[in-house]
Design an enzyme around this catalytic site. Sequence first.
Site, PDB file in Angstrom:
ATOM      1  N   ASP A   1     118.430  52.930  61.405  1.00  0.00           N
ATOM      2  CA  ASP A   1     117.138  53.579  61.176  1.00  0.00           C
ATOM      3  C   ASP A   1     117.402  54.891  60.464  1.00  0.00           C
ATOM      4  OD1 ASP A   1     118.098  55.098  63.679  1.00  0.00           O
ATOM      5  OD2 ASP A   1     116.334  56.219  63.045  1.00  0.00           O
TER       6      ASP A   1
ATOM      7  N   HIS B   1     108.254  51.367  48.226  1.00  0.00           N
ATOM      8  CA  HIS B   1     109.418  50.814  47.514  1.00  0.00           C
ATOM      9  C   HIS B   1     110.715  51.116  48.275  1.00  0.00           C
ATOM     10  CE1 HIS B   1     112.500  50.156  44.463  1.00  0.00           C
ATOM     11  NE2 HIS B   1     112.931  51.369  44.754  1.00  0.00           N
TER      12      HIS B   1
ATOM     13  N   ASP C   1     113.580  56.222  70.486  1.00  0.00           N
ATOM     14  CA  ASP C   1     114.768  57.039  70.717  1.00  0.00           C
ATOM     15  C   ASP C   1     114.482  57.903  71.946  1.00  0.00           C
ATOM     16  OD1 ASP C   1     113.156  59.118  70.021  1.00  0.00           O
ATOM     17  OD2 ASP C   1     114.181  59.576  68.157  1.00  0.00           O
TER      18      ASP C   1
ATOM     19  N   CYS D   1     109.198  44.404  45.397  1.00  0.00           N
ATOM     20  CA  CYS D   1     108.133  45.035  46.185  1.00  0.00           C
ATOM     21  C   CYS D   1     106.859  45.138  45.348  1.00  0.00           C
ATOM     22  CB  CYS D   1     108.571  46.407  46.702  1.00  0.00           C
ATOM     23  SG  CYS D   1     108.372  47.765  45.526  1.00  0.00           S
TER      24      CYS D   1
ATOM     25  N   CYS E   1     113.827  44.659  41.960  1.00  0.00           N
ATOM     26  CA  CYS E   1     113.071  44.798  43.210  1.00  0.00           C
ATOM     27  C   CYS E   1     111.797  43.953  43.170  1.00  0.00           C
ATOM     28  CB  CYS E   1     112.706  46.267  43.438  1.00  0.00           C
ATOM     29  SG  CYS E   1     111.797  46.553  44.969  1.00  0.00           S
TER      30      CYS E   1
ATOM     31  N   CYS F   1     106.968  47.716  42.488  1.00  0.00           N
ATOM     32  CA  CYS F   1     107.725  47.338  41.290  1.00  0.00           C
ATOM     33  C   CYS F   1     107.084  46.191  40.532  1.00  0.00           C
ATOM     34  CB  CYS F   1     109.163  46.996  41.663  1.00  0.00           C
ATOM     35  SG  CYS F   1     110.083  48.453  42.192  1.00  0.00           S
TER      36      CYS F   1
END
Length: 401
Positions: A292, A361, A91, A332, A330, A335
């Site tokens: 983002d 997560h 940015d 991930c 989920c 999880c």
Amino acid sequence: MTFTFDRVASSGAARAGVFTTPHGRVDTPAFMAVGTVATVKALDPIELEAIGCQVILANTYHLHLRPGDEIVRSLGGVHRFMGWNGPMLTDSGGFQVFSLESLRTVSEDGVEFRSHIDGSRHRFTPESVIQIERNLGADVIMQFDHVIPGQSVEVEARDASERSIRWLVRCNAELERISQREPGTGNREQRLLRSTGPDSPFPVPVQTLFPIVQGGIHANLRREASRVIQAEGDWLGYGIGGLSVGESKPDMYAMLDVVNEELPHDRPRYLMGVGFPEDLVEGVRRGVDLFDCVAPTRMGRNGTAFTSDGRVNVRRSELRADARPLDETCECSTCKRFSRAYIRHLFVADEILGLRLVSLHNVHFLVALMRRARAAIIDGSFDAWSRDWLARYHSRPTPVP
Ligand SMILES: [Zn+2]
């Protein structure tokens, strides 16, 4: 071409695409993890790769102040510095500088401000910001822009939007000046390159500059900015700035509809700083490709998890013996392996692993949400899927922390 954007499917305004950069591809729509000071807080690049994160954002303001963009450059640029070889974006620092309020003064030339770290005086101009972003070496660099609060009246919004466009022209001229100087002979960078050979830690970055459409919550200004910016150059992508800064959600969505109509459909659009799950889905429905936000990691450190049924505060006493994962749908690594009860225990006991697990997560949740949206756009089910997803997400009120 080094940067390309190919749309592979669309559904209404929503698009699935592939954005190619010198450091690889980004399947869009995509969530970009925020690595403010060249680290996605509490997560390392190996974990981010495993999540399926394809692109990281770093922050010009923060890296200029610490460790200094010249240091990053001397170590081979931000990719090498932080150990991430995939696509990156920086940015422009505009948002951070204008957030300093009492610590800054704005003029047509640029902004003078005091560092939030030690109070030292600094100055950002469109030219100096491009020099910093050049030193950092991300693939996509954002223009320096004048950011205003979300509810600003039209006269203020117009002033900031028009100044941002004048600054865009200066940013572009500076980037051209620097890039043309580099292949030539006799300048410092080229001598360094020659003296250290092809494995030089000073690679000349190939970068593209994204303009930022401003205009507050005023449709006429957003429309005008979109048109004037397109007349100023053949940009390879567009930022949409100044949203999620205090305006209402309906206002934000209305501005996205306006910008969607105006911007070219064959270039990626990046909605800056917006990253709550519902905003991502609403944004994709309105033609946004990149997002983002610090929310997933910031909330992860605070113990708030995104789930398909809304947010969960992992410290709540009801979770004391809850054997379920944070989100049963989920995939991930948090999880797959850990219970809500265990994660609650880590937070209550103030163990550092807890904030890492929830951060991981949360970032996974947004990356996977965009992957799911992309698949739905490609298989033609996006409209129904997104309506169902939003209805389920909103059906359970967010618990009071
Ligand atoms: Zn998970």
